[in-house]
Design a protein around this motif. Structure first.
Motif, short mmCIF file in Angstrom:
data_model
loop_
_atom_site.label_atom_id
_atom_site.label_comp_id
_atom_site.label_asym_id
_atom_site.label_seq_id
_atom_site.Cartn_x
_atom_site.Cartn_y
_atom_site.Cartn_z
N LEU A 153 31.54 29.42 42.57
CA LEU A 153 32.98 29.60 42.80
C LEU A 153 33.63 28.33 43.32
N LYS A 154 32.87 27.50 44.03
CA LYS A 154 33.44 26.27 44.59
C LYS A 154 33.55 25.15 43.56
N LEU A 155 32.92 25.31 42.39
CA LEU A 155 32.94 24.26 41.38
C LEU A 155 34.31 24.14 40.72
N ASP A 156 34.66 22.92 40.39
CA ASP A 156 35.80 22.71 39.49
C ASP A 156 35.48 23.44 38.19
N PRO A 157 36.43 24.23 37.66
CA PRO A 157 36.13 25.01 36.45
C PRO A 157 35.59 24.19 35.29
N TRP A 158 35.97 22.91 35.19
CA TRP A 158 35.47 22.07 34.11
C TRP A 158 33.95 21.95 34.15
N GLY B 104 39.42 30.76 50.11
CA GLY B 104 39.32 29.30 50.24
C GLY B 104 38.22 28.67 49.42
N LYS B 105 37.29 29.47 48.92
CA LYS B 105 36.23 28.93 48.07
C LYS B 105 36.73 28.64 46.65
N MET B 106 37.86 29.23 46.31
CA MET B 106 38.34 29.18 44.93
C MET B 106 39.10 27.89 44.63
N PRO B 107 39.13 27.46 43.36
CA PRO B 107 39.84 26.23 42.99
C PRO B 107 41.35 26.44 42.88
N GLY B 108 42.08 25.34 42.92
CA GLY B 108 43.51 25.38 42.64
C GLY B 108 44.38 25.72 43.83
N ASP B 109 45.66 25.99 43.53
CA ASP B 109 46.61 26.34 44.58
C ASP B 109 46.38 27.79 45.02
N TYR B 110 47.18 28.21 46.01
CA TYR B 110 46.92 29.52 46.62
C TYR B 110 47.08 30.65 45.61
N LYS B 111 48.09 30.58 44.75
CA LYS B 111 48.27 31.63 43.75
C LYS B 111 47.06 31.72 42.84
N ASN B 112 46.54 30.55 42.47
CA ASN B 112 45.36 30.55 41.60
C ASN B 112 44.13 31.05 42.34
N GLN B 113 44.05 30.70 43.64
CA GLN B 113 42.92 31.19 44.45
C GLN B 113 42.93 32.71 44.54
N LEU B 114 44.12 33.29 44.68
CA LEU B 114 44.22 34.75 44.71
C LEU B 114 43.80 35.35 43.37
N ARG B 115 44.20 34.70 42.30
CA ARG B 115 43.82 35.15 40.95
C ARG B 115 42.29 35.13 40.81
N CYS B 116 41.68 34.03 41.26
CA CYS B 116 40.22 33.91 41.19
C CYS B 116 39.52 34.94 42.06
#
Length: 637
Positions: free
Chosen positions: A389-394, A433-445
């Protein structure tokens, strides 16, 4: 005769209800009411009971030696009187010790025991007890809670057990969890230990009230249909002077071998699992919570540290077992006997091992070489997922095994999937906080990941706060960030957790066959390029649920995968629903199954999968068989 029998069992390591005999209990002698005291101090020269009632005079109330047990009766004492044992060792030094079997203790920083009669509480949870079932084919979605920091009063003070029960039961019931697991409530001197360094193995912490208050807490949870699991710590104990540490000036509860007696990095002493009296103490503690407090399960902490003699032993300073190996044979036998005792007490009990190694058969019976637990935390899955989950999606395409490897061993044990307090402290970040991107994207993840957790085989555990979208780490010195629910995006993810939990509970495919391949089938395990996994979960009636999880930032419009010959797949849950803060990408109508071969199957379906999201679809009907073509009749010429 009763005392003789109990003493014999105690010294044989088979006394499992020792709290009835040892410790302090109201009694009557020669028409005088008072309290009788019994304590094990095998190498003491003298033991007396001291407290405010005798001005802490070590000569006022001496106990009489009965073998290794010291006992005596003191008239006129009252409930809540504080006391300690003044234990004079062979070295002539007197140590003031809290009662190892004490039911109640002063609130830290004070350290004395308190007289308390735990009898007389009126339980009203018979209906709940009658409904309890074996865990294997039942839903189990655990909300892990630290009582001191779940919620506090406006001035920062702790809630008491009864107020906690009212608020927590209403919240957990509304959110759809089936159980709570409490970080240790056994009395402990240091808040920052979260209860994992205990001094009171028979005393619920007085931070939140009395023993009867905690009984009320459990009873209220049960009346609301919520199981209560306690973290229980037989692996080690703290070295605070009033505790078990060198109780009579010698090693009573801990090993006497310097290579075995301590976990240096934790600053704690290790129980001597080969000493019968220590086994009786620990067996009695476990049974005490199950019997006297109606606890539904024990999560046994730090099992790995018990199993291995070289665990955390720096520089090779450890003593091999009689076979020259690194296994702690005494601890293994202790755990087997512990679990056998617990299941004899309650066949539906949850005995959960926090065990982080590849030790085999943790959740198999002792007669086949197992340890006898019925559940084990899946620490391998947890570590793989937190890394992924902490990895950059790429870069996730190169680490696809993080989300698939767990299925290589998923049914080797009866697993619980834990995202626990240990994953949201010590600079590890919150779940969001483990998720990538901004807060909206973190919530999505976070929504996509939680759906994956619910769909993966195994029972579930999540630490408090993730459901709020809490962005910083857990702080045990303050309450959760409830103020976040003033924000629409946090209310939305909160609603998602509630709906996802409700969906889990009402969908047998997600929990009825958690521990065998009969309940799981891969459809797409190997699409690392798109960061997608697709699989089926099945219930005992053969009904299936298609679970597609996308760990990439891309949306997939027509993602085709081979499926069973159903007529259609009907959307049931979409983490990208606008109600949860999503964009609404996903199928809203039933998806037809087509006679198009894919992924080794004769039939397939094409679905829409949102970015960083998950969709669940229910299989319905049977794919219609093609009509047989009529054959032309032969015509005579």
């Amino acid at each position: 005769m009763a005392d003789h029998h109990q003493a014999a069992q105690f010294h044989a390591g088979t006394l499992t209800d020792g709290w009835h005999w040892l410790g302090a209990h109201p009694a009557e002698r020669r028409n005088k009411r008072g309290w009788i005291f019994r304590v094990w101090a095998p190498h003491a020269q003298n033991v007396s009971v001291v407290g405010d009632f005798n001005s802490w005079d070590e000569t006022a109330n001496r106990l009489a030696r009965r073998g290794e047990i010291w006992e005596g009766f003191i008239p006129g004492l009252r409930q809540y009187d504080i006391y300690k044992y003044a234990v004079t060792g062979e070295d002539g030094e007197t140590r003031y010790k809290a009662d190892p079997y004490g039911f109640h203790m002063e609130t830290r920083p004070a350290t004395a025991s308190k007289l308390y009669d735990i009898g007389g509480f009126r339980w009203t949870d018979a209906a709940f007890q009658a409904r309890k079932r074996q865990v294997y084919a039942s839903p189990l979605n655990i909300y892990e809670v630290h009582l001191g920091s779940w919620r506090r009063r406006e001035n920062g003070d702790f809630l008491d057990y009864r107020d906690l029960a009212r608020e927590l039961a209403a919240y957990v019931k509304d959110m759809g969890y089936t159980a709570i697991e409490l970080l240790p409530v056994t009395e402990h001197p240091l808040d920052d230990s979260w209860g994992y360094q205990s001094t009171g193995y028979f005393a619920p912490t007085s931070r939140f009230g009395t023993p009867h208050d905690f009984m009320w807490f459990v009873n209220h949870m049960h009346k609301n249909g919520i199981s209560v699991i306690l973290d229980w710590v037989p692996a080690h104990f703290c070295k605070d002077a009033q505790g078990l540490y060198q109780f009579d000036g010698t090693c009573c509860y801990e090993y006497s071998d310097p290579n075995k007696w301590e976990h240096a990095s934790w600053g704690t002493r290790v129980f001597d699992y080969g000493r019968p009296e220590v086994k009786s103490f620990l067996f009695s503690s476990a049974r005490f919570w199950l019997e006297e407090y109606h606890i539904d399960g024990l999560r046994v902490d730090a099992v790995a540290s018990m199993l291995y003699l070289d665990y955390d032993r720096q520089g090779g300073a450890w003593t091999p077992n009689i076979h020259g190996g690194r296994e702690n044979l005494e601890a293994i036998e202790f755990l087997r006997e512990l679990n056998a005792m617990a299941f004899a007490q309650d066949p539906a009990v949850l005995m959960i091992a926090e065990e982080s190694t590849a030790w085999p058969l943790v959740t198999r019976p002792a007669e086949v070489g197992g340890l006898g637990f019925n559940l084990k935390w899946n620490m391998g899955w947890m570590n793989d997922m937190c890394h992924y989950l902490k990895l950059d999606p790429w870069f996730r395409q190169d680490h696809h095994r993080d989300i698939t490897f767990s299925m290589m061993y998923a049914f080797s044990e009866n697993f619980v999937l834990p995202i626990s307090h240990d994953e949201v402290v010590h600079m590890k970040g919150s779940v969001v906080g483990k998720m990538p991107g901004d807060y909206k994207n973190q919530l999505r993840c976070t929504r996509g990941f939680y759906a994956y957790l619910l769909a993966h085989p195994g029972k579930k555990l999540l630490f408090m706060g993730a459901e709020l979208g809490q962005w910083h780490e857990w702080n045990s010195n303050q309450q959760l960030d409830w103020y976040l629910l003033d924000n629409e995006e946090n209310r939305q993810i909160h609603q998602f957790f509630k709906d996802a939990n409700a969906f889990y509970k009402k969908t047998p495919a997600l929990w009825e066959i958690d521990f065998s391949w009969e309940g799981f089938e891969w459809l797409v395990p190997d699409d690392n390029h798109n960061n997608v996994v697709v699989f089926l979960r099945k219930d005992k009636k053969g009904r299936d649920l298609l679970c597609a999880v996308n760990f990439s930032p891309n949306t997939y419009e027509n993602y085709r995968m081979g499926v069973p010959p159903r007529r259609k797949y009907v959307p049931m849950l979409n983490t990208d629903d606008p109600a949860y803060g999503g964009d609404g990408f996903g199928d809203t109508a039933a998806v037809p199954v087509e006679a198009i071969p894919s992924h080794g199957k004769e039939h397939s379906a094409a679905i829409r999968i949102p970015a960083f999201g998950a969709v669940f679809l229910r299989g319905e009907g049977v794919f219609p068989k093609p009509r047989a073509k009529k054959q032309a009749k032969d015509v005579e010429t």
